[in-house]
Scaffold this active site. Structure first.
Site, PDB file in Angstrom:
ATOM      1  N   HIS A 122       0.698  -1.192  -0.107  1.00 23.87           N
ATOM      2  CA  HIS A 122      -0.037  -0.109   0.122  1.00 23.87           C
ATOM      3  C   HIS A 122       1.076   1.279  -0.035  1.00 23.87           C
ATOM      4  O   HIS A 122       2.030   1.185   0.324  1.00 23.87           O
ATOM      5  CB  HIS A 122      -0.809   0.005   1.341  1.00 23.87           C
ATOM      6  CG  HIS A 122      -1.616  -1.100   1.732  1.00 23.87           C
ATOM      7  ND1 HIS A 122      -1.193  -1.688   2.933  1.00 23.87           N
ATOM      8  CD2 HIS A 122      -2.544  -2.164   0.899  1.00 23.87           C
ATOM      9  CE1 HIS A 122      -2.042  -2.875   2.904  1.00 23.87           C
ATOM     10  NE2 HIS A 122      -2.799  -2.964   1.864  1.00 23.87           N
ATOM     11  N   HIS A 124       1.184   4.419   2.187  1.00 27.10           N
ATOM     12  CA  HIS A 124       0.865   5.187   3.297  1.00 27.10           C
ATOM     13  C   HIS A 124       1.213   6.436   3.694  1.00 27.10           C
ATOM     14  O   HIS A 124       1.656   6.964   2.646  1.00 27.10           O
ATOM     15  CB  HIS A 124       1.560   4.462   4.416  1.00 27.10           C
ATOM     16  CG  HIS A 124       1.191   3.118   4.924  1.00 27.10           C
ATOM     17  ND1 HIS A 124       0.815   2.559   6.009  1.00 27.10           N
ATOM     18  CD2 HIS A 124       0.835   1.887   3.946  1.00 27.10           C
ATOM     19  CE1 HIS A 124       0.384   1.121   5.899  1.00 27.10           C
ATOM     20  NE2 HIS A 124       0.479   0.978   4.814  1.00 27.10           N
ATOM     21  N   HIS A 139      -2.883   4.309   5.770  1.00 30.36           N
ATOM     22  CA  HIS A 139      -3.064   4.198   4.426  1.00 30.36           C
ATOM     23  C   HIS A 139      -3.424   5.473   3.851  1.00 30.36           C
ATOM     24  O   HIS A 139      -4.195   6.466   4.726  1.00 30.36           O
ATOM     25  CB  HIS A 139      -4.148   3.379   3.950  1.00 30.36           C
ATOM     26  CG  HIS A 139      -3.966   1.980   3.916  1.00 30.36           C
ATOM     27  ND1 HIS A 139      -4.485   0.924   3.444  1.00 30.36           N
ATOM     28  CD2 HIS A 139      -3.096   1.298   4.767  1.00 30.36           C
ATOM     29  CE1 HIS A 139      -4.178  -0.101   3.655  1.00 30.36           C
ATOM     30  NE2 HIS A 139      -3.016  -0.079   4.314  1.00 30.36           N
ATOM     31  N   HIS A 147     -11.055   1.123   3.382  1.00 34.07           N
ATOM     32  CA  HIS A 147      -9.992   0.331   2.729  1.00 34.07           C
ATOM     33  C   HIS A 147     -11.026  -0.711   1.797  1.00 34.07           C
ATOM     34  O   HIS A 147     -12.143  -1.015   2.269  1.00 34.07           O
ATOM     35  CB  HIS A 147      -9.136  -0.256   3.709  1.00 34.07           C
ATOM     36  CG  HIS A 147      -8.141  -1.219   2.960  1.00 34.07           C
ATOM     37  ND1 HIS A 147      -7.109  -0.796   2.258  1.00 34.07           N
ATOM     38  CD2 HIS A 147      -8.400  -2.562   2.947  1.00 34.07           C
ATOM     39  CE1 HIS A 147      -6.571  -1.922   1.929  1.00 34.07           C
ATOM     40  NE2 HIS A 147      -7.290  -3.020   2.123  1.00 34.07           N
ATOM     41  N   HIS A 150      -8.612   3.205  -1.101  1.00 34.65           N
ATOM     42  CA  HIS A 150      -7.629   4.231  -1.074  1.00 34.65           C
ATOM     43  C   HIS A 150      -6.910   4.393  -2.371  1.00 34.65           C
ATOM     44  O   HIS A 150      -6.607   3.200  -2.938  1.00 34.65           O
ATOM     45  CB  HIS A 150      -6.598   3.999   0.119  1.00 34.65           C
ATOM     46  CG  HIS A 150      -7.555   3.779   1.457  1.00 34.65           C
ATOM     47  ND1 HIS A 150      -7.159   2.860   2.339  1.00 34.65           N
ATOM     48  CD2 HIS A 150      -8.292   4.660   1.779  1.00 34.65           C
ATOM     49  CE1 HIS A 150      -7.835   2.903   3.277  1.00 34.65           C
ATOM     50  NE2 HIS A 150      -8.713   3.948   3.007  1.00 34.65           N
ATOM     51  N   ASP A 153      -4.030   1.415  -2.726  1.00 34.89           N
ATOM     52  CA  ASP A 153      -4.430   0.099  -2.366  1.00 34.89           C
ATOM     53  C   ASP A 153      -4.114  -0.607  -3.484  1.00 34.89           C
ATOM     54  O   ASP A 153      -4.845  -1.000  -4.395  1.00 34.89           O
ATOM     55  CB  ASP A 153      -5.939  -0.178  -1.767  1.00 34.89           C
ATOM     56  CG  ASP A 153      -6.242   0.576  -0.567  1.00 34.89           C
ATOM     57  OD1 ASP A 153      -5.239   0.793   0.448  1.00 34.89           O
ATOM     58  OD2 ASP A 153      -7.269   0.746  -0.196  1.00 34.89           O
ATOM     59  N   HIS A 189       3.827  -5.529   3.253  1.00 35.53           N
ATOM     60  CA  HIS A 189       3.244  -6.152   4.534  1.00 35.53           C
ATOM     61  C   HIS A 189       3.685  -7.732   4.767  1.00 35.53           C
ATOM     62  O   HIS A 189       4.080  -8.260   3.598  1.00 35.53           O
ATOM     63  CB  HIS A 189       1.893  -6.151   4.618  1.00 35.53           C
ATOM     64  CG  HIS A 189       1.406  -4.643   5.018  1.00 35.53           C
ATOM     65  ND1 HIS A 189       1.166  -4.316   6.295  1.00 35.53           N
ATOM     66  CD2 HIS A 189       1.133  -3.543   4.260  1.00 35.53           C
ATOM     67  CE1 HIS A 189       0.798  -2.946   6.214  1.00 35.53           C
ATOM     68  NE2 HIS A 189       0.829  -2.575   5.142  1.00 35.53           N
ATOM     69  N   ARG A 212       4.649  -4.650   9.211  1.00 37.03           N
ATOM     70  CA  ARG A 212       4.993  -3.767   7.849  1.00 37.03           C
ATOM     71  C   ARG A 212       6.607  -4.161   7.853  1.00 37.03           C
ATOM     72  O   ARG A 212       7.232  -3.839   8.753  1.00 37.03           O
ATOM     73  CB  ARG A 212       5.037  -2.211   8.455  1.00 37.03           C
ATOM     74  CG  ARG A 212       3.566  -1.626   8.447  1.00 37.03           C
ATOM     75  CD  ARG A 212       3.835  -0.340   8.889  1.00 37.03           C
ATOM     76  NE  ARG A 212       2.234  -0.120   9.355  1.00 37.03           N
ATOM     77  CZ  ARG A 212       1.905   1.257   9.451  1.00 37.03           C
ATOM     78  NH1 ARG A 212       2.760   2.438   9.143  1.00 37.03           N
ATOM     79  NH2 ARG A 212       0.494   1.435   9.687  1.00 37.03           N
TER      80      ARG A 212
HETATM   81 CU    CU Z   1      -0.220  -0.837   4.284  1.00 39.86          CU
HETATM   82 ZN    ZN Z   2      -6.452   0.988   2.036  1.00 39.65          ZN
END
Ligand code: CU
Ligand code: ZN
Length: 245
Positions: A122, A124, A139, A147, A150, A153, A189, A212
């Site tokens: 993603h 951030h 995010h 979500h 976003h 994403d 992630h 993360r």
């Molecule tokens: Cu993320």
């Molecule tokens: Zn998201």
């Protein structure tokens, strides 16, 4: 377009000056001599049309300027020592400010599990890596939507033999305008994104994608890194075609 406008102007001029001289045997005439005011007006209009046309061209050129960005992925500084150390590159290209974003992901260092796994990536909110990937915030969500709507994403990515190598196109994130992702962070992630289907609050905030592992800050770049990966992709495609043949 310009030729069409000029033809229109010329025809209009001819139409307006042909009537008074229609009884003459020789209908050819010098426009400037017959109606100097009209000739001047046409010249002025011509100059204006030309100026508008050139301005449109300049704007088109400015709009068409391609944008590129690069993100050098590093393991999170706050990562436990038993976690995989993922490194690599994420490259972006946007052909014009209004067009969809393309992104290329080239990451390694995932555990080389026998089974294919899937990892979430993603954008951030903050390009702040001072506390590892933990300081990149939630995010990036400029439109306050749940979500996985976003702009950053990017979804799940298949990892094979500890490596992730993927081109994604049609992405809604942008390198231009008020919601540009330049200066924000890309986060890789440890887990899979549930795409908002997890049935809890976190699912609608971050897809329950887990720890993360690695991250980077998106920076503006020139076309060179993108072109290098495009060459590499071409080479790999040729190689796999040769193997198949
Ligand atoms: Cu993320
Ligand atoms: Zn998201």
């Amino acid at each position: 377009m310009l030729a069409f406008l000029l033809c229109g102007l010329l025809l209009a001029a001819r139409g307006s000056v042909t009537q008074p001289v229609s009884d003459q045997k020789d209908s050819s005439f010098d426009l400037a001599e017959t109606t100097p005011d009209l000739a001047e007006k046409i010249t002025e209009t011509h100059a204006k049309v030309l100026e508008i046309w050139m301005e449109m061209g300049r704007r088109r050129e400015a709009d068409a300027s391609e944008k590129y960005a690069i993100c050098q992925v590093q393991p999170s500084a706050s990562l436990a020592t038993d976690q995989p150390r993922v490194t690599g590159l994420v490259l972006f290209r946007q052909l014009s400010p209004g067009s969809r974003l393309e992104a290329f992901f080239d990451l390694e260092g995932f555990p080389a599990e026998p089974n294919v796994s899937s990892r979430a990536i993603h954008v951030h909110q903050y390009g702040d890596l001072s506390q590892g990937c933990e300081s990149t915030g939630p995010h990036y969500n400029p439109m306050s939507v749940p979500h996985p709507q976003h702009p950053g994403d990017f979804g799940n990515f298949v990892v094979r033999d500890g490596r992730l190598w993927k081109l994604r196109t049609g992405l809604t994130a942008s390198l231009a305008g008020p919601h540009s992702i330049l200066g924000r962070a890309v986060v890789v992630h440890a887990g899979e994104d549930d795409m908002g289907q997890g049935g809890n609050q976190a699912s609608l905030a971050n897809g329950n994608a887990g720890r993360r592992l690695a991250c980077c800050v998106v920076g503006a770049s020139n076309y060179e890194a993108w072109d290098r990966q495009a060459q590499e992709r071409k080479k790999r495609r040729r190689e796999s075609e040769c193997k198949a043949a």
